[in-house]
Design an enzyme around this catalytic site. Structure first.
Site, PDB file in Angstrom:
ATOM      1  N   LYS A 173       0.865  -1.180   0.000  1.00  0.00           N
ATOM      2  CA  LYS A 173       0.000   0.000   0.000  1.00  0.00           C
ATOM      3  C   LYS A 173       0.894   1.221   0.000  1.00  0.00           C
ATOM      4  O   LYS A 173       1.810   1.330   0.824  1.00  0.00           O
ATOM      5  CB  LYS A 173      -0.876  -0.029   1.281  1.00  0.00           C
ATOM      6  CG  LYS A 173      -1.829   1.125   1.401  1.00  0.00           C
ATOM      7  CD  LYS A 173      -3.190   0.767   0.859  1.00  0.00           C
ATOM      8  CE  LYS A 173      -4.045   1.984   0.581  1.00  0.00           C
ATOM      9  NZ  LYS A 173      -3.806   2.643  -0.715  1.00  0.00           N
ATOM     10  N   LYS A 228       5.247   1.768  -3.112  1.00  0.00           N
ATOM     11  CA  LYS A 228       5.139   3.146  -3.624  1.00  0.00           C
ATOM     12  C   LYS A 228       5.324   3.108  -5.132  1.00  0.00           C
ATOM     13  O   LYS A 228       5.963   2.188  -5.661  1.00  0.00           O
ATOM     14  CB  LYS A 228       6.227   4.022  -2.997  1.00  0.00           C
ATOM     15  CG  LYS A 228       5.991   5.511  -3.146  1.00  0.00           C
ATOM     16  CD  LYS A 228       5.015   6.062  -2.124  1.00  0.00           C
ATOM     17  CE  LYS A 228       4.663   7.499  -2.383  1.00  0.00           C
ATOM     18  NZ  LYS A 228       3.849   8.076  -1.297  1.00  0.00           N
ATOM     19  N   GLY A 245      -3.066   8.239  -3.952  1.00  0.00           N
ATOM     20  CA  GLY A 245      -2.506   9.506  -4.422  1.00  0.00           C
ATOM     21  C   GLY A 245      -1.207   9.861  -3.722  1.00  0.00           C
ATOM     22  O   GLY A 245      -0.814   9.246  -2.743  1.00  0.00           O
ATOM     23  N   ASP A 246      -0.529  10.843  -4.250  1.00  0.00           N
ATOM     24  CA  ASP A 246       0.662  11.450  -3.623  1.00  0.00           C
ATOM     25  C   ASP A 246       0.880  12.757  -4.393  1.00  0.00           C
ATOM     26  O   ASP A 246      -0.054  13.225  -5.087  1.00  0.00           O
ATOM     27  CB  ASP A 246       1.879  10.510  -3.713  1.00  0.00           C
ATOM     28  CG  ASP A 246       3.054  11.014  -2.861  1.00  0.00           C
ATOM     29  OD1 ASP A 246       2.934  11.006  -1.632  1.00  0.00           O
ATOM     30  OD2 ASP A 246       4.083  11.448  -3.420  1.00  0.00           O
TER      31      ASP A 246
HETATM   32  P1  NDP Z   1       0.349  17.905  -3.600  1.00  0.00           P
HETATM   33  O1  NDP Z   1       0.825  17.624  -4.979  1.00  0.00           O
HETATM   34  O2  NDP Z   1      -1.109  18.043  -3.352  1.00  0.00           O
HETATM   35  O3  NDP Z   1       1.074  19.201  -3.025  1.00  0.00           O
HETATM   36  C1  NDP Z   1       2.460  19.289  -2.935  1.00  0.00           C
HETATM   37  C2  NDP Z   1       2.807  20.705  -2.526  1.00  0.00           C
HETATM   38  O4  NDP Z   1       4.217  20.786  -2.312  1.00  0.00           O
HETATM   39  C3  NDP Z   1       2.477  21.723  -3.602  1.00  0.00           C
HETATM   40  O5  NDP Z   1       2.182  22.943  -2.993  1.00  0.00           O
HETATM   41  C4  NDP Z   1       3.789  21.794  -4.392  1.00  0.00           C
HETATM   42  O6  NDP Z   1       3.955  23.017  -5.088  1.00  0.00           O
HETATM   43  C5  NDP Z   1       4.796  21.675  -3.282  1.00  0.00           C
HETATM   44  N1  NDP Z   1       6.033  21.058  -3.806  1.00  0.00           N
HETATM   45  C6  NDP Z   1       6.133  19.858  -4.436  1.00  0.00           C
HETATM   46  N2  NDP Z   1       7.416  19.643  -4.801  1.00  0.00           N
HETATM   47  C7  NDP Z   1       8.091  20.728  -4.405  1.00  0.00           C
HETATM   48  C8  NDP Z   1       9.457  21.110  -4.479  1.00  0.00           C
HETATM   49  N3  NDP Z   1      10.359  20.304  -5.055  1.00  0.00           N
HETATM   50  N4  NDP Z   1       9.808  22.298  -3.927  1.00  0.00           N
HETATM   51  C9  NDP Z   1       8.888  23.105  -3.325  1.00  0.00           C
HETATM   52  N5  NDP Z   1       7.598  22.808  -3.244  1.00  0.00           N
HETATM   53  C10 NDP Z   1       7.213  21.637  -3.763  1.00  0.00           C
HETATM   54  O7  NDP Z   1       0.974  16.736  -2.685  1.00  0.00           O
HETATM   55  P2  NDP Z   1       0.514  16.280  -1.254  1.00  0.00           P
HETATM   56  O8  NDP Z   1       0.053  17.436  -0.457  1.00  0.00           O
HETATM   57  O9  NDP Z   1      -0.346  15.096  -1.412  1.00  0.00           O
HETATM   58  O10 NDP Z   1       1.889  15.725  -0.660  1.00  0.00           O
HETATM   59  C11 NDP Z   1       2.816  16.548   0.039  1.00  0.00           C
HETATM   60  C12 NDP Z   1       3.770  15.673   0.816  1.00  0.00           C
HETATM   61  O11 NDP Z   1       3.036  14.872   1.748  1.00  0.00           O
HETATM   62  C13 NDP Z   1       4.605  14.692   0.009  1.00  0.00           C
HETATM   63  O12 NDP Z   1       5.862  14.510   0.636  1.00  0.00           O
HETATM   64  C14 NDP Z   1       3.802  13.407   0.105  1.00  0.00           C
HETATM   65  O13 NDP Z   1       4.605  12.254  -0.112  1.00  0.00           O
HETATM   66  C15 NDP Z   1       3.349  13.499   1.545  1.00  0.00           C
HETATM   67  N6  NDP Z   1       2.178  12.689   1.883  1.00  0.00           N
HETATM   68  C16 NDP Z   1       0.986  12.836   1.233  1.00  0.00           C
HETATM   69  C17 NDP Z   1      -0.093  12.082   1.595  1.00  0.00           C
HETATM   70  C18 NDP Z   1      -1.449  12.293   0.986  1.00  0.00           C
HETATM   71  O14 NDP Z   1      -2.404  11.679   1.483  1.00  0.00           O
HETATM   72  N7  NDP Z   1      -1.597  13.122  -0.023  1.00  0.00           N
HETATM   73  C19 NDP Z   1       0.005  11.048   2.637  1.00  0.00           C
HETATM   74  C20 NDP Z   1       1.272  11.040   3.329  1.00  0.00           C
HETATM   75  C21 NDP Z   1       2.317  11.816   2.928  1.00  0.00           C
HETATM   76  P3  NDP Z   1       3.643  23.039  -6.674  1.00  0.00           P
HETATM   77  O15 NDP Z   1       2.177  22.851  -6.795  1.00  0.00           O
HETATM   78  O16 NDP Z   1       4.133  24.361  -7.114  1.00  0.00           O
HETATM   79  O17 NDP Z   1       4.444  21.889  -7.245  1.00  0.00           O
END
Ligand code: NDP
Length: 444
Positions: free
Chosen positions: A90, A126, A165-166
């Protein structure tokens, strides 16, 4: 050289181009050292560390798709099925140009322990692709997602591997992937989570990671004689995790004052306007530069900078290694007393060490952001039952999972004489359950 160091050295030698995986490997293995030392003979004989650091399977495939102008493109698809000792693989699917094997491996490795910590029967995996969804039309996103699933479907299933999602993969992408899976296999099953509500998704899944982060942070503060109410919170990111972390922080009486995306960041001294943030990111899919149109008093800055803002609590919710040693020093100098990771591995090893040495309460991502995958597992349960639970039911389960999770890692840290070290606690608590299952199941 001890068993832990031997395995770290040997894995690094075999995987030289995977620095993010090495970082996660060191963080986990170094912090479970006391458990390994207490069981060294058994673990060596059973090759526990060699087996847990080698994925069951690494799948890499070509993803060809055609854009709106008729031009063909090729991206790389990945799925790492790391460990299924305690349940089906998962873990999410990341769509971002930075994606490579090492990044997916670090995420898959972390996911083993995170999933174990939830107390639910889910193994670690993943996936992802170096496809960049930014600036693509809905049709192009659909073309990519269908092509991605044309290969991925062979390896996944409701009882084998359940992606979600991620970064870059939200409800729209999950919908296209689910449609294609159904088309190819003819199966209507819970093979993906994060689905839309009309076709098997769970209420509260969208909010779960951000809400769960705040439930755990709140419990950590309470157990340390502190309270979120009235506290200033800095948040990075403006995606799924950041948005719902901000929402729950506001509901719990805190004041989140920042958010960021990959081009810049916002400081709103009056507190982030959640409705504006949702409209910009979820409806318009626009950049944060627009935020000032809604809130003229707010500041927008290019580049990186949320960690320089004075705060009580910091919640990194964007991406890996976004909070380094300099950022940690700025947070400590500004009086920040708690950091909880919404993103996966957003804090570098040096920064984590500095924060902990300076008395900052630190909740690692594999515990603090486990609410997302926990609620995904609740979505799997609802799909199996062919029932849907109410928002309140799911949210109550999420809250109790996060509170229990915090106490499990707190207890594990105490058992090994590391009271208050939640990194060690999370790794040990996650590791013990998986290893017990591996030992019981024999060499396989
Ligand atoms: P989203 O794609 O919804 O949002 C990611 C955010 O982070 C956006 O604002 C994006 O900006 C910014 N971002 C991404 N890459 C970069 C970078 N290299 N430098 C600066 N800003 C960056 O993703 P999520 O919110 O789902 O995920 C965020 C984090 O949380 C990740 O590490 C993910 O693995 C983790 N996570 C997510 C889960 C989930 O349920 N969604 C569960 C557990 C962990 P921009 O739009 O400009 O790219």
């Amino acid at each position: 050289m001890g068993y832990v160091d031997e395995v770290i050295e040997s894995v690094i030698e075999k995987t030289p181009a995977e620095p993010e995986f090495h970082q996660a490997l060191k963080e986990v293995l170094e912090s479970i050292r006391p458990v390994v030392e207490a069981n060294e003979e058994l673990y060596r004989r059973e090759a526990i560390l060699e087996r847990i650091t080698e994925p069951d399977r690494q799948i890499r495939f070509r993803v060809p798709w055609v854009d709106d102008k008729g031009q063909a493109h090729v991206n790389r698809g990945f799925r790492i099925q790391f460990n299924n000792a305690i349940g089906p693989y998962k873990g999410g699917i990341r769509l971002h140009p930075s994606v490579n094997l090492g990044i997916i491996k670090f995420l898959g490795f972390e996911q083993i322990f995170k999933n174990s910590l939830t107390g639910l029967p889910i193994g670690g995996g993943k996936g992802g692709s170096d496809f960049d969804p930014k600036g693509k039309s809905d049709r192009e996103i659909m073309a990519f997602c269908q092509s991605f699933m044309n290969e991925l479907y062979k390896y996944i299933g409701a009882d084998t591997d359940v992606p979600a999602g991620d970064i870059g993969t939200g409800a729209r992408e999950i919908g296209y992937m689910y449609g294609q899976y159904k088309k190819i296999t003819g199966l209507y099953e819970g093979v993906l989570t994060g689905k839309g509500l009309s076709y098997g998704g769970s209420l509260a899944r969208t909010e779960a990671t951000g809400y769960g982060l705040l439930y755990l942070t709140n419990e950590m503060l309470k157990c340390n004689g502190k309270d979120l109410k009235g506290k200033t919170v800095v948040v990075s990111g403006a995606g799924n995790v950041a948005t719902y972390a901000i929402e729950k922080a506001i509901q719990l009486g805190a004041k989140p004052v920042t958010c960021s995306d990959s081009t810049g960041w916002v400081y709103d001294p009056d507190g982030i306007d959640l409705a504006a943030l949702k409209e910009i990111k979820e409806v318009k899919r626009a950049r944060l530069t627009e935020y000032k149109n809604y809130r003229p008093n707010a500041e927008y800055h290019d580049g990186k900078g949320v960690w320089t803002v004075k705060c009580d609590v910091a919640l990194p919710c964007a991406t890996q290694n976004e909070l380094d040693l300099e950022d940690a020093k700025a947070l400590v100098a500004n009086g920040c007393f708690a950091v909880a990771e919404g993103a996966n591995m957003p804090t570098t090893l040096e920064a984590t060490k500095y924060l902990q040495e300076n008395g900052v309460l630190f909740a690692p991502g594999k515990a603090a952001n486990a609410g997302g995958v926990a609620t995904s597992a609740l979505e799997m349960s609802q799909n199996s039952e062919r029932l849907s639970w109410t928002f309140e039911e799911v949210d109550a389960k999420l809250q109790s999972i996060m509170v229990n999770l915090f106490h499990n890692l707190d207890d594990a840290a105490r058992r090994y004489g590391k009271e208050g070290d939640y990194v060690v606690g999370a790794n040990i608590a996650g590791f013990e359950k998986v290893v017990n299952a591996m030992l019981a199941q024999g060499i396989c």
